[in-house]
Design an enzyme around this catalytic site. Structure first.
Site, PDB file in Angstrom:
ATOM      1  N   ASP A  26       0.812  -1.218   0.000  1.00 46.20           N
ATOM      2  CA  ASP A  26       0.000   0.000   0.000  1.00 46.20           C
ATOM      3  C   ASP A  26       0.845   1.267   0.000  1.00 46.20           C
ATOM      4  O   ASP A  26       0.459   2.279   0.575  1.00 46.20           O
ATOM      5  CB  ASP A  26      -0.958   0.011   1.206  1.00 46.20           C
ATOM      6  CG  ASP A  26      -1.669  -1.316   1.352  1.00 46.20           C
ATOM      7  OD1 ASP A  26      -2.268  -1.755   0.351  1.00 46.20           O
ATOM      8  OD2 ASP A  26      -1.617  -1.920   2.440  1.00 46.20           O
ATOM      9  N   HIS A  54      -4.348  -1.946  -5.870  1.00 50.18           N
ATOM     10  CA  HIS A  54      -3.698  -0.726  -6.338  1.00 50.18           C
ATOM     11  C   HIS A  54      -4.773   0.287  -6.643  1.00 50.18           C
ATOM     12  O   HIS A  54      -5.647   0.042  -7.462  1.00 50.18           O
ATOM     13  CB  HIS A  54      -2.891  -1.006  -7.609  1.00 50.18           C
ATOM     14  CG  HIS A  54      -1.667  -1.817  -7.343  1.00 50.18           C
ATOM     15  ND1 HIS A  54      -0.862  -2.285  -8.331  1.00 50.18           N
ATOM     16  CD2 HIS A  54      -1.131  -2.235  -6.192  1.00 50.18           C
ATOM     17  CE1 HIS A  54       0.141  -2.969  -7.788  1.00 50.18           C
ATOM     18  NE2 HIS A  54      -0.019  -2.952  -6.494  1.00 50.18           N
TER      19      HIS A  54
HETATM   20  P1  IMP Z   1      -2.272 -13.030   1.893  1.00 48.49           P
HETATM   21  O1  IMP Z   1      -1.403 -12.478   0.827  1.00 48.49           O
HETATM   22  O2  IMP Z   1      -3.734 -12.801   1.653  1.00 48.49           O
HETATM   23  O3  IMP Z   1      -1.971 -14.466   2.205  1.00 48.49           O
HETATM   24  O4  IMP Z   1      -1.960 -12.221   3.248  1.00 48.49           O
HETATM   25  C1  IMP Z   1      -0.712 -12.348   3.916  1.00 48.49           C
HETATM   26  C2  IMP Z   1      -0.335 -11.037   4.578  1.00 48.49           C
HETATM   27  O5  IMP Z   1       0.037 -10.101   3.578  1.00 48.49           O
HETATM   28  C3  IMP Z   1      -1.440 -10.360   5.366  1.00 48.49           C
HETATM   29  O6  IMP Z   1      -0.881  -9.669   6.465  1.00 48.49           O
HETATM   30  C4  IMP Z   1      -2.019  -9.362   4.374  1.00 48.49           C
HETATM   31  O7  IMP Z   1      -2.673  -8.290   5.016  1.00 48.49           O
HETATM   32  C5  IMP Z   1      -0.750  -8.925   3.676  1.00 48.49           C
HETATM   33  N1  IMP Z   1      -0.954  -8.438   2.306  1.00 48.49           N
HETATM   34  C6  IMP Z   1      -1.098  -9.180   1.197  1.00 48.49           C
HETATM   35  N2  IMP Z   1      -1.200  -8.389   0.124  1.00 48.49           N
HETATM   36  C7  IMP Z   1      -1.099  -7.134   0.554  1.00 48.49           C
HETATM   37  C8  IMP Z   1      -1.104  -5.858  -0.116  1.00 48.49           C
HETATM   38  O8  IMP Z   1      -1.176  -5.750  -1.343  1.00 48.49           O
HETATM   39  N3  IMP Z   1      -0.984  -4.780   0.689  1.00 48.49           N
HETATM   40  C9  IMP Z   1      -0.847  -4.878   2.033  1.00 48.49           C
HETATM   41  N4  IMP Z   1      -0.816  -6.025   2.679  1.00 48.49           N
HETATM   42  C10 IMP Z   1      -0.948  -7.159   1.951  1.00 48.49           C
END
Ligand code: IMP
Length: 462
Positions: A26, A54
Site C-alpha cells: 500500500d 492498487h
Molecule cells: P495473503 O497475501 O492474503 O496471504 O496475506 C498475507 C499477509 O500479507 C497479510 O498480512 C495481508 O494483510 C498482507 N498483504 C497481502 N497483500 C497485501 C497488499 O497488497 N498490501 C498490504 N498487505 C498485503
C-alpha cells in the site's frame, strides 16, 4: 561523489524497469506505475493475486485494481499477468467488466497460460486456516513464543493456491481452463481430496465442492478469457529482443516477501523485485532500473511485527489523512513512523536504484517527525533488520527526531518549494538508505508529484 551507489544514475544494466514496494504494501505503487506506464510498451505483473489492491486516481476518478496490471489504464500499452501470479478468474472477470463499464479498453490484457488458478476451495481453505490459527490459545507473555498467530490474510486464497502450485499434482493452471477433459479429471481428484480435508477439519459443517459444477464454471470463465491467454514468457522475451520496453509492477511488497520478509507474517510469493525472474521468465539482468516505493511513514495490514507502530492520536490522524483503509479488504491499516532500518534492508534486497516517496502531504501539520534508525533487542542494539517475525517482535525502535512541517504541500510541484523541514526529512531518508529519492507524492492525483534531478542530495549513511 554523492554518497549513493552508482547503480542509481544510469539504469545501465538492463533496459527494463520495475516498481516495487519497500514496506508492507500500500505504498502507492499504482499511482507511480500509472504515471510511468505510457512510456513503456508493456506493464507486467509477476507475483501475488487478488490480495493486491492498487488504487489509481485518473482525472479525479478512482480505480481500484486487484489483479489487472495498473498499465491497463494507459492506451496502447500491453497489460501482462505473468506466470508467477495466482489468478482468481471470477474476480478477474469482475474487474475487467467493471473497467469496461467505465470505458476502459481491456483488450490489451495478456494472461500467462502457466499462471496458477485460485479456485473457490482455496478461499475456503484460507479462511479455515486463519480461523484455526486464531483459535490457538495465546501463550503467556513469559513463555517462549512457539505458536503462530493468525497471519491476518486477505482470505483471497493466495497461500493455498501457491501451496498447490508447489505441491504440483493438485494445481490448476490458466491453460487448463481451455482443456475440458483434463480439467474435469484433475478436479475430480482434487475435489475428493479437498472435501476429505474439509470434513476432517470441520466435521458436520464442512463446505464441500462439486467437481462437475466447478469444471463447468471454470470452463465458462476460461472461454471468456481465451483471447487473452498466451505464453507470456515468449511474449515478454520477444518484446525484449525486439527492443521494446517493459515495466514490471510488483504486488504486495518487499517486507511481505515469502523468503525475505517478516516470515511467517508475509504473503506466499516473492513480492520483492527478486520475483521478477521466476514470475515472468525474463532474465533478471534485463531489469536495470528498480524504483522502490516508500510511504513517508509506515503502514501494515494483518498480523506480524511492526516496531514503529503507533497507537495514539498521531496514528489516528495519519490514518484519517492518509485514508489508510485496505483497498482489498477495507480493514483499517496499522500506522507508524518510518522505519529506516527496515527500509535500508528492503532497498538492498530489492536492489532499488531510486526511491519514489509517497504520501508526504499526509505528515503536514505534525509538530515532530520520528525516524527509526536502530533497534533495541534482547541481545543489544543493532542497525540491521531482523527478517524473522519472532525476532523482530522483540525489537523496540530507537528514534531520531526532526521538526515537522506545518504547511499544506499538496500544491507544491518543485522540491525547492517544499518547507525546509520537509526537505530535510526527505534528505535524511535518502542519506540513511543510500538511494536517491527521485519523485515525491504530495497528493493522490497523478499530477500531484514532485520530480527531482538525479543525485541532488549527498549525505552519510547512519
Ligand atoms: P495473503 O497475501 O492474503 O496471504 O496475506 C498475507 C499477509 O500479507 C497479510 O498480512 C495481508 O494483510 C498482507 N498483504 C497481502 N497483500 C497485501 C497488499 O497488497 N498490501 C498490504 N498487505 C498485503
Amino acid at each position: 561523489m554523492n554518497g549513493f551507489s552508482d547503480r542509481g544514475g544510469s539504469h545501465g544494466f538492463g533496459p527494463h524497469s520495475a516498481v516495487v514496494g519497500l514496506q508492507w504494501g500500500d505504498e502507492g505503487k499504482g499511482k507511480l506505475v500509472d504515471r510511468l506506464a505510457s512510456g513503456f510498451d508493456a506493464v507486467a505483473r509477476y507475483n501475488g493475486g487478488a490480495n493486491a489492491g492498487h488504487s489509481v486516481v485518473v482525472g479525479g476518478q478512482r480505480y481500484a485494481l486487484h489483479l489487472v496490471p495498473s498499465g491497463i489504464l494507459a492506451p496502447g500499452v500491453l497489460a501482462v499477468i505473468g506466470n508467477g501470479v495466482v489468478v482468481d478468474p471470477e474476480r478477474l472477470i469482475e474487474e475487467l467488466d467493471a473497467l469496461s463499464a467505465r470505458g476502459v479498453d481491456v483488450s490489451s490484457l495478456r494472461i500467462s497460460n502457466r499462471a496458477h488458478v485460485v479456485l473457490p476451495y482455496h478461499k475456503a481453505e484460507d479462511g479455515l486456516r486463519e480461523e484455526l490459527l486464531t483459535a490457538v490459545p495465546s501463550a503467556p507473555d513469559s513463555a517462549p513464543k512457539t505458536a503462530v498467530a493468525a497471519i491476518g490474510t486477505t482470505r483471497r486464497g493466495i497461500g493455498p493456491a501457491y501451496a498447490d502450485k508447489v505441491q504440483r499434482a493438485t494445481a490448476i493452471r490458466v491453460g487448463d481452463l481451455l482443456r475440458p477433459e483434463l480439467l474435469r479429471s484433475k478436479l475430480d481428484l482434487i475435489c475428493a481430496m479437498k472435501n476429505a480435508i474439509f470434513r476432517s477439519l470441520h466435521p458436520g459443517d464442512a463446505e464441500q465442492f462439486d467437481a462437475g459444477a466447478l469444471t463447468e464454471r471454470m470452463l465458462e470463465l476460461g472461454e471468456r478469457l481465451r483471447a487473452s491467454i498466451v505464453d507470456t514468457t515468449y511474449l515478454l522475451n520477444d518484446l525484449d529482443r525486439g527492443g521494446k520496453s517493459i515495466l514490471f509492477e510488483g504486488a504486495n511488497a518487499t517486507m511481505l516477501d515469502v523468503d525475505h520478509g517478516t516470515f511467517p507474517y508475509v504473503t506466499s510469493s516473492n513480492a520483492s523485485s527478486l520475483g521478477i525472474g521466476p514470475g515472468t521468465g525474463l532474465p533478471p539482468q534485463r531489469v536495470g532500473r528498480i524504483i522502490g516505493v516508500v510511504k513517508a511513514y509506515s503502514t501494515r495490514v494483518g498480523g506480524g511485527p511492526m516496531p514503529t507502530e503507533l497507537f495514539d492520536d498521531t496514528a489516528h490522524r495519519i490514518r484519517e489523512r492518509g485514508r489508510e483503509y485496505g483497498t482489498t479488504t477495507g480493514r483499517p491499516r496499522r500506522v507508524g513512523w518510518i522505519d529506516l532500518v527496515a527500509l535500508r534492508y528492503s532497498a538492498m534486497v530489492s536492489g532499488a536504484t531510486e526511491l519514489g516517496l509517497t504520501l508526504l502531504d499526509v505528515l503536514a501539520g505534525l509538530d515532530e517527525l520520528k525516524l527509526c534508525t536502530a533497534y533495541r533487542t534482547p541481545s543489544g542494539m543493532t542497525d540491521r533488520f531482523l527478517p524473522d517475525g519472532f525476532e523482530l517482535g522483540e525489537a523496540t525502535p530507537v528514534y531520531e527526531s526532526m521538526p515537522g512541517f506545518g504547511d499544506e504541500i499538496t500544491g507544491v510541484r518543485s522540491f525547492d518549494d517544499l518547507p525546509e523541514s520537509a526537505r530535510r526529512y526527505v534528505e535524511r531518508i535518502e542519506a540513511f538508505v543510500g538511494v536517491p529519492v527521485r519523485t515525491i507524492g504530495v497528493g493522490p492525483d497523478r499530477e500531484q508529484t514532485i520530480e527531482r534531478e538525479a543525485g541532488v542530495s549527498a549525505g552519510s549513511g547512519s
